[in-house]
Design a protein around this motif. Structure first.
Motif, PDB file in Angstrom:
ATOM      1  N   ASN A 119      57.731 -31.339  26.784  1.00  0.00           N
ATOM      2  CA  ASN A 119      58.820 -31.404  27.581  1.00  0.00           C
ATOM      3  C   ASN A 119      59.720 -30.208  27.305  1.00  0.00           C
ATOM      4  O   ASN A 119      59.880 -29.880  26.014  1.00  0.00           O
ATOM      5  CB  ASN A 119      59.636 -32.920  27.732  1.00  0.00           C
ATOM      6  CG  ASN A 119      60.444 -33.031  28.865  1.00  0.00           C
ATOM      7  OD1 ASN A 119      60.316 -32.175  29.887  1.00  0.00           O
ATOM      8  ND2 ASN A 119      61.517 -33.891  28.782  1.00  0.00           N
ATOM      9  N   ALA A 128      65.077 -33.228  30.774  1.00  0.00           N
ATOM     10  CA  ALA A 128      64.837 -32.537  29.638  1.00  0.00           C
ATOM     11  C   ALA A 128      65.795 -32.074  28.995  1.00  0.00           C
ATOM     12  O   ALA A 128      66.897 -31.709  29.383  1.00  0.00           O
ATOM     13  CB  ALA A 128      63.710 -31.308  29.823  1.00  0.00           C
ATOM     14  N   PRO A 129      65.702 -32.056  27.573  1.00  0.00           N
ATOM     15  CA  PRO A 129      66.874 -31.556  26.786  1.00  0.00           C
ATOM     16  C   PRO A 129      66.655 -29.938  26.978  1.00  0.00           C
ATOM     17  O   PRO A 129      65.925 -29.281  27.761  1.00  0.00           O
ATOM     18  CB  PRO A 129      66.231 -31.753  25.294  1.00  0.00           C
ATOM     19  CG  PRO A 129      64.827 -31.959  25.169  1.00  0.00           C
ATOM     20  CD  PRO A 129      64.486 -32.633  26.668  1.00  0.00           C
ATOM     21  N   SER A 186      59.153 -36.796  32.167  1.00  0.00           N
ATOM     22  CA  SER A 186      60.091 -36.210  31.394  1.00  0.00           C
ATOM     23  C   SER A 186      61.483 -37.054  31.740  1.00  0.00           C
ATOM     24  O   SER A 186      62.039 -37.168  30.612  1.00  0.00           O
ATOM     25  CB  SER A 186      60.311 -34.792  31.848  1.00  0.00           C
ATOM     26  OG  SER A 186      60.572 -34.631  33.218  1.00  0.00           O
ATOM     27  N   HIS A 190      63.620 -38.420  28.577  1.00  0.00           N
ATOM     28  CA  HIS A 190      64.868 -37.950  28.312  1.00  0.00           C
ATOM     29  C   HIS A 190      65.987 -38.798  28.591  1.00  0.00           C
ATOM     30  O   HIS A 190      66.709 -39.145  27.660  1.00  0.00           O
ATOM     31  CB  HIS A 190      65.277 -36.682  29.199  1.00  0.00           C
ATOM     32  CG  HIS A 190      66.430 -35.822  28.918  1.00  0.00           C
ATOM     33  ND1 HIS A 190      66.633 -35.374  27.664  1.00  0.00           N
ATOM     34  CD2 HIS A 190      67.374 -35.306  29.738  1.00  0.00           C
ATOM     35  CE1 HIS A 190      67.715 -34.763  27.679  1.00  0.00           C
ATOM     36  NE2 HIS A 190      68.331 -34.780  28.993  1.00  0.00           N
ATOM     37  N   GLN A 191      65.914 -39.455  29.722  1.00  0.00           N
ATOM     38  CA  GLN A 191      67.210 -40.373  29.967  1.00  0.00           C
ATOM     39  C   GLN A 191      66.926 -41.871  29.394  1.00  0.00           C
ATOM     40  O   GLN A 191      68.246 -42.432  29.123  1.00  0.00           O
ATOM     41  CB  GLN A 191      67.310 -40.625  31.587  1.00  0.00           C
ATOM     42  CG  GLN A 191      67.387 -39.292  32.111  1.00  0.00           C
ATOM     43  CD  GLN A 191      69.097 -38.865  31.973  1.00  0.00           C
ATOM     44  OE1 GLN A 191      69.717 -39.724  31.640  1.00  0.00           O
ATOM     45  NE2 GLN A 191      69.272 -37.613  32.171  1.00  0.00           N
ATOM     46  N   ASP A 195      64.780 -38.657  24.102  1.00  0.00           N
ATOM     47  CA  ASP A 195      63.884 -37.576  23.365  1.00  0.00           C
ATOM     48  C   ASP A 195      63.383 -38.199  22.374  1.00  0.00           C
ATOM     49  O   ASP A 195      62.673 -37.236  21.508  1.00  0.00           O
ATOM     50  CB  ASP A 195      64.564 -36.396  23.267  1.00  0.00           C
ATOM     51  CG  ASP A 195      65.033 -35.833  24.849  1.00  0.00           C
ATOM     52  OD1 ASP A 195      64.289 -35.913  25.499  1.00  0.00           O
ATOM     53  OD2 ASP A 195      66.299 -35.438  24.725  1.00  0.00           O
TER      54      ASP A 195
END
Length: 334
Positions: A119, A128-129, A186, A190-191, A195
């Motif tokens: 990701n 995503a970061p 993703s 992420h959310q 991560d």
């Protein structure tokens, strides 16, 4: 033996990463869409407008959009907190590919048996970061699940390595140096997981594209087999099952959404399967995999927690996305 302790159904809409000032920009795309699925058929935007009028104009003010965006953010934060409280070791992530990695094929159901998931950019910040990250999958469990499903007359696709994300290279003009995972996954990484992703198994369903879409009844049966296979997995681990997507979109249908939420809360499989398949099309098709979560959690006695339901509108005729945030915590209700 593995123990299923947590389930979740969460939207993954790009609107969740947009400032409310920009929500109406998506309406231009809706107005050009000649196949807006709504209540068992497709509509052009002019047809939809003739049917529904401008009934949703009052929800398009910036004040209203801002309030709904804040509710969505608060709900996502609570969903992430509930996931952290569950303290799981392994996750099954249910989602789909929206022609991101497979532009020319639509396998009905796929289990990823590879070791790594990538990701990062150029995925949008909501997904995503700002750096490339690699998450560990769970090949042993994935292979075990495929064998378990084969015994129950499911013929599944075995994805051993992620293809390149062609949507990014062709639609966005960006080609990352690694195979970025589709946005349904993703978003969860992420959310919801921040991560920090445990060993997990991505399962991909062709929800969007005829003729290989699994039916709601088939997804319910998938949930039964998944539950029994996980319970029989010999490792002493705590397992979560997370569905990414839904509710109604790209035409909001609040009556439909509330009916589905009620059926999910009451474990009403027959009711979900009785809804004509024409309702489960386009983005609304993602509701099908909610049934897998509820089937996986039912035997724990978990009650569904509805954190919030927020219809988010972007045209007067009612296009937009119904954001439903719900989870099942087996230990919360025990």
């Amino acid at each position: 033996m593995a123990k299923i302790v947590f389930g979740m159904a969460v939207p993954h809409s790009g609107m969740l990463g947009q400032p409310p000032e920009k929500w109406l920009e998506n309406g231009a795309r809706d107005r050009q869409n000649s196949e807006l699925w709504f209540r068992n058929r497709t509509w052009t935007y002019p047809e939809l407008e003739a049917e529904r009028g401008a009934a949703f104009e009052l929800y398009l003010t910036l004040e209203e959009r801002t309030a709904r965006a804040q509710r969505c953010r608060a709900a996502l934060d609570e969903m992430a907190a509930a996931y952290r409280r569950a303290n799981v070791d392994v996750v099954i992530v249910l989602g789909k590919d929206q022609k991101e990695i497979w532009p020319d094929q639509s396998p009905s159901i796929t289990i990823y048996t590879g070791a790594e998931v990538h990701n990062g950019p150029p995925q949008r910040a909501v997904y995503a970061p700002d750096r490339h990250v690699i998450h560990q999958a769970y090949p042993e469990l994935a292979t075990y699940l495929i064998k378990a499903f084969q015994k129950e007359k499911f013929d599944l696709n075995d994805l051993q390595a992620w293809p390149d994300n062609v949507w990014m290279s062709e639609r966005q003009g960006m080609k990352p140096g690694y195979p970025v995972v589709p946005h349904a996954y993703s978003f969860v990484y992420h959310q919801i997981m921040g991560d920090t992703v445990p060993p997990h198994v991505p399962v991909l369903f062709n929800l969007f594209y005829p003729p290989t879409q699994p039916s709601m009844q088939r997804c319910i049966e998938f949930g039964r087999v998944l539950r029994e296979a996980l319970i029989a997995w010999p490792e002493d681990v705590r397992v979560a099952v997370i569905a990414s997507g839904g509710l109604s979109h790209f035409v909001n249908d609040e009556e439909f959404d509330r009916d589905v939420i009620g059926k999910l809360a009451s474990y009403d499989y027959d009711g979900l399967a009785a809804i004509p398949d024409g309702y489960y099309q386009s983005g609304t098709s993602e509701v099908k995999i909610y049934s897998i979560v509820m089937m996986a959690l039912q035997q724990t006695g978990a009650k569904m927690t509805l954190v919030d339901y927020v219809p988010c509108w972007r045209t007067p005729a009612g296009t937009g996305e119904g954001m439903g945030f719900m989870y099942w915590d087996a230990e919360k209700n025990s």
